[in-house]
Scaffold this motif. Sequence first.
Motif, PDB file in Angstrom:
ATOM      1  N   ASP A 197       0.814  -1.211   0.000  1.00  0.00           N
ATOM      2  CA  ASP A 197       0.000   0.000   0.000  1.00  0.00           C
ATOM      3  C   ASP A 197       0.851   1.266   0.000  1.00  0.00           C
ATOM      4  O   ASP A 197       0.315   2.370   0.015  1.00  0.00           O
ATOM      5  N   ARG A 198       2.170   1.106  -0.038  1.00  0.00           N
ATOM      6  CA  ARG A 198       3.056   2.270  -0.086  1.00  0.00           C
ATOM      7  C   ARG A 198       3.718   2.348  -1.452  1.00  0.00           C
ATOM      8  O   ARG A 198       4.377   1.415  -1.886  1.00  0.00           O
ATOM      9  N   VAL A 199       3.526   3.478  -2.096  1.00  0.00           N
ATOM     10  CA  VAL A 199       4.023   3.683  -3.455  1.00  0.00           C
ATOM     11  C   VAL A 199       4.886   4.936  -3.475  1.00  0.00           C
ATOM     12  O   VAL A 199       4.548   5.944  -2.842  1.00  0.00           O
ATOM     13  N   ALA A 200       5.979   4.874  -4.201  1.00  0.00           N
ATOM     14  CA  ALA A 200       6.856   6.036  -4.328  1.00  0.00           C
ATOM     15  C   ALA A 200       6.829   6.537  -5.770  1.00  0.00           C
ATOM     16  O   ALA A 200       6.939   5.756  -6.716  1.00  0.00           O
ATOM     17  N   ILE A 201       6.697   7.844  -5.915  1.00  0.00           N
ATOM     18  CA  ILE A 201       6.860   8.514  -7.201  1.00  0.00           C
ATOM     19  C   ILE A 201       8.225   9.186  -7.160  1.00  0.00           C
ATOM     20  O   ILE A 201       8.411  10.206  -6.494  1.00  0.00           O
ATOM     21  N   ILE A 202       9.199   8.583  -7.823  1.00  0.00           N
ATOM     22  CA  ILE A 202      10.535   9.185  -7.891  1.00  0.00           C
ATOM     23  C   ILE A 202      10.557  10.059  -9.135  1.00  0.00           C
ATOM     24  O   ILE A 202      10.494   9.563 -10.264  1.00  0.00           O
ATOM     25  N   ASP A 203      10.618  11.379  -8.918  1.00  0.00           N
ATOM     26  CA  ASP A 203      10.434  12.297 -10.039  1.00  0.00           C
ATOM     27  C   ASP A 203      10.954  13.680  -9.651  1.00  0.00           C
ATOM     28  O   ASP A 203      11.992  13.769  -8.991  1.00  0.00           O
ATOM     29  N   MET A 223      -3.158  18.037  -4.552  1.00  0.00           N
ATOM     30  CA  MET A 223      -3.603  16.709  -4.165  1.00  0.00           C
ATOM     31  C   MET A 223      -4.156  16.731  -2.748  1.00  0.00           C
ATOM     32  O   MET A 223      -3.851  17.632  -1.968  1.00  0.00           O
ATOM     33  N   CYS A 224      -4.903  15.725  -2.429  1.00  0.00           N
ATOM     34  CA  CYS A 224      -5.351  15.540  -1.050  1.00  0.00           C
ATOM     35  C   CYS A 224      -4.137  15.227  -0.185  1.00  0.00           C
ATOM     36  O   CYS A 224      -3.428  14.250  -0.425  1.00  0.00           O
ATOM     37  N   LYS A 225      -3.865  16.090   0.789  1.00  0.00           N
ATOM     38  CA  LYS A 225      -2.642  15.949   1.582  1.00  0.00           C
ATOM     39  C   LYS A 225      -2.601  14.642   2.359  1.00  0.00           C
ATOM     40  O   LYS A 225      -1.522  14.128   2.679  1.00  0.00           O
ATOM     41  N   GLU A 226      -3.773  14.076   2.665  1.00  0.00           N
ATOM     42  CA  GLU A 226      -3.797  12.817   3.399  1.00  0.00           C
ATOM     43  C   GLU A 226      -3.258  11.668   2.554  1.00  0.00           C
ATOM     44  O   GLU A 226      -2.892  10.612   3.083  1.00  0.00           O
ATOM     45  N   LYS A 227      -3.204  11.845   1.245  1.00  0.00           N
ATOM     46  CA  LYS A 227      -2.702  10.804   0.350  1.00  0.00           C
ATOM     47  C   LYS A 227      -1.175  10.747   0.320  1.00  0.00           C
ATOM     48  O   LYS A 227      -0.596   9.769  -0.127  1.00  0.00           O
ATOM     49  N   ILE A 228      -0.540  11.841   0.768  1.00  0.00           N
ATOM     50  CA  ILE A 228       0.918  11.939   0.674  1.00  0.00           C
ATOM     51  C   ILE A 228       1.520  11.649   2.038  1.00  0.00           C
ATOM     52  O   ILE A 228       1.348  12.408   2.995  1.00  0.00           O
ATOM     53  N   LYS A 287      -5.858   8.576  -9.610  1.00  0.00           N
ATOM     54  CA  LYS A 287      -7.110   8.427 -10.363  1.00  0.00           C
ATOM     55  C   LYS A 287      -7.507   6.958 -10.501  1.00  0.00           C
ATOM     56  O   LYS A 287      -8.687   6.613 -10.441  1.00  0.00           O
ATOM     57  N   TYR A 288      -6.494   6.090 -10.678  1.00  0.00           N
ATOM     58  CA  TYR A 288      -6.765   4.666 -10.927  1.00  0.00           C
ATOM     59  C   TYR A 288      -6.481   3.774  -9.721  1.00  0.00           C
ATOM     60  O   TYR A 288      -6.665   2.575  -9.792  1.00  0.00           O
ATOM     61  N   ASN A 289      -6.023   4.384  -8.626  1.00  0.00           N
ATOM     62  CA  ASN A 289      -5.811   3.641  -7.384  1.00  0.00           C
ATOM     63  C   ASN A 289      -6.108   4.592  -6.235  1.00  0.00           C
ATOM     64  O   ASN A 289      -5.204   5.244  -5.707  1.00  0.00           O
ATOM     65  N   SER A 290      -7.381   4.673  -5.873  1.00  0.00           N
ATOM     66  CA  SER A 290      -7.817   5.679  -4.906  1.00  0.00           C
ATOM     67  C   SER A 290      -7.372   5.373  -3.481  1.00  0.00           C
ATOM     68  O   SER A 290      -7.433   6.250  -2.611  1.00  0.00           O
ATOM     69  N   ASP A 291      -6.929   4.147  -3.207  1.00  0.00           N
ATOM     70  CA  ASP A 291      -6.541   3.770  -1.838  1.00  0.00           C
ATOM     71  C   ASP A 291      -5.043   3.907  -1.587  1.00  0.00           C
ATOM     72  O   ASP A 291      -4.541   3.444  -0.571  1.00  0.00           O
ATOM     73  N   CYS A 292      -4.357   4.538  -2.499  1.00  0.00           N
ATOM     74  CA  CYS A 292      -2.889   4.555  -2.399  1.00  0.00           C
ATOM     75  C   CYS A 292      -2.393   5.455  -1.276  1.00  0.00           C
ATOM     76  O   CYS A 292      -3.064   6.379  -0.827  1.00  0.00           O
ATOM     77  N   ILE A 293      -1.195   5.138  -0.816  1.00  0.00           N
ATOM     78  CA  ILE A 293      -0.446   6.011   0.080  1.00  0.00           C
ATOM     79  C   ILE A 293       0.810   6.396  -0.675  1.00  0.00           C
ATOM     80  O   ILE A 293       1.687   5.563  -0.927  1.00  0.00           O
ATOM     81  N   LEU A 294       0.911   7.661  -1.086  1.00  0.00           N
ATOM     82  CA  LEU A 294       1.985   8.095  -1.968  1.00  0.00           C
ATOM     83  C   LEU A 294       3.152   8.693  -1.194  1.00  0.00           C
ATOM     84  O   LEU A 294       2.989   9.366  -0.177  1.00  0.00           O
ATOM     85  N   ASN A 295       4.337   8.446  -1.718  1.00  0.00           N
ATOM     86  CA  ASN A 295       5.566   9.038  -1.208  1.00  0.00           C
ATOM     87  C   ASN A 295       6.292   9.663  -2.385  1.00  0.00           C
ATOM     88  O   ASN A 295       6.405   9.058  -3.450  1.00  0.00           O
ATOM     89  N   SER A 296       6.768  10.866  -2.186  1.00  0.00           N
ATOM     90  CA  SER A 296       7.492  11.572  -3.238  1.00  0.00           C
ATOM     91  C   SER A 296       8.977  11.604  -2.899  1.00  0.00           C
ATOM     92  O   SER A 296       9.363  11.943  -1.772  1.00  0.00           O
TER      93      SER A 296
END
Length: 488
Positions: free
Chosen positions: A15-21, A29-34, A70-79
């Motif tokens: 459930d933890r995803v990283a966007i390396i960019d 974005m919704c801050k709770e997602k980050i 948009k395609y994974n609304s339950d994600c927990i994103l890390n930048s």
Amino acid sequence: MSNNVQIGMRYLREDRVAIIDNGINSNLMCKEKIQSQMVIYDNNRCIEDKEEIQITDFQHGTFCALIFEKYNSDCILNSVRILDKNGKGGVEKIEPALEWCYQNNIKIVNLSFGTTNFNECEKLKKLINKYVYNGMIIVAATANSGFVSYPASFTNVIGVATTGSPLSYSEDYMQMGIDTVVPSEHIIKMFDEEIRTSLSNSYAAPYACALIANRLNIDKTLSIKKLKEYAKEQSHIEMVEGVYEPDWVYKAYVIGGKKTSRASYYFETISGDLNEIREKVDTIIAFSMADLEKLEIKNKSAIYLGKEDIHNIDVQGFFWSKETRQRQILYNHYQGNGLEVPVVILAIEDTIDKFYVLTELKRAFASGGYNAYTIGMEPECVLYALEYMPEPVSDINAWKNFVESQVFYKQGDLVIWCVPLEEKDKFLHVYPDCDVQINIYNERDNNTVWFSFEGEKIEKKIPGLIDRKDVGEIYHVIESKLTEEEDE
């Protein structure tokens, strides 16, 4: 079922995803997602990213995050920011970024960038293999230029391209290591405005990454191979199954073959009783069917270097044999107008360490800034990150078209084809107009290197074993002759 996967003493969470960019604009974005926002500075330290992205800045990483959400609304994103405001940055920052992800239990990583620089390939390959060995799933966009890019082309990575590309390489995605072709134009919201992302491989990758994350939420046991197969199933263009380059190995168990070359494998080997070291290796390498059949490979990958045909081998991981290369040649669609780069035919006597000469010659050309597509005719070549090509007997044109496609997509500067000295004349008819012919053979205590350039003959003597300095001198002779016309 737990959403954790244990890798050694560490858990990587699906459930933890990283966007390396180049960072995520948290105002869009919704801050709770980050979960976290990090940055890799020039000293490769990873610290909290407190720099605010302006609305006028290039929103590359933000768009990737919005597509994923948009395609994974339950994600927990890390930048993890490693690119600048213009989307530029050095690949050396990928290592500390992936290490931070690993230390923070992040299983899925989106890389909507890469490099086509061949000099970065080997370093990135070792790096990617290390983290995939430890349970990480990496989704990467291929280059928009249409050339092979790294790490998207690696077997251990899910490589993504976009539908609707104006480039005419769609039938050759297999040769480029691409696993799936999916849309990149997506409707996303910025404040109260809807915008459509541009046609770009960059924005196809987070869509594919979201599909992978959704699939892992259903079945958390899926391996990278199974996820690549799933990605192929989701492709909007039919993809060829099961043709993988043998570039995935991190730690291998080798059975039945005694290492005779001074050249180094591109991976680490572990010896001992396989039952005792099984959990330490990802790949089994065998030289005979007898050795391969008596092993219980289970969920390991395998490389088979023997001469017999493959049958009844149950491999759950990746698999490579000489038939894999033959299938690649068969499935190749590229047909150009012939090679436009120099061809060097290197004929080496069987008593001489050809793998050492080839790897050192390839390295010497790379140091000089040249990408040498270096071919050997023994399957064992692949252990040294060399190109294996079978003898071109059945269909010479198909053989030549495949080499041409590889040189084109990998942006090769020349071809070095190593053939047995004893059979040199048999292979010269494939490239009768080759630019350079070289013979290397042993006479008593000396090695003789014989060069032929358009009728000009040069001969050099090398006493004892051929070393790096000797190969460097061979390189300088070739390089000076091939560039003579440019200097005139």
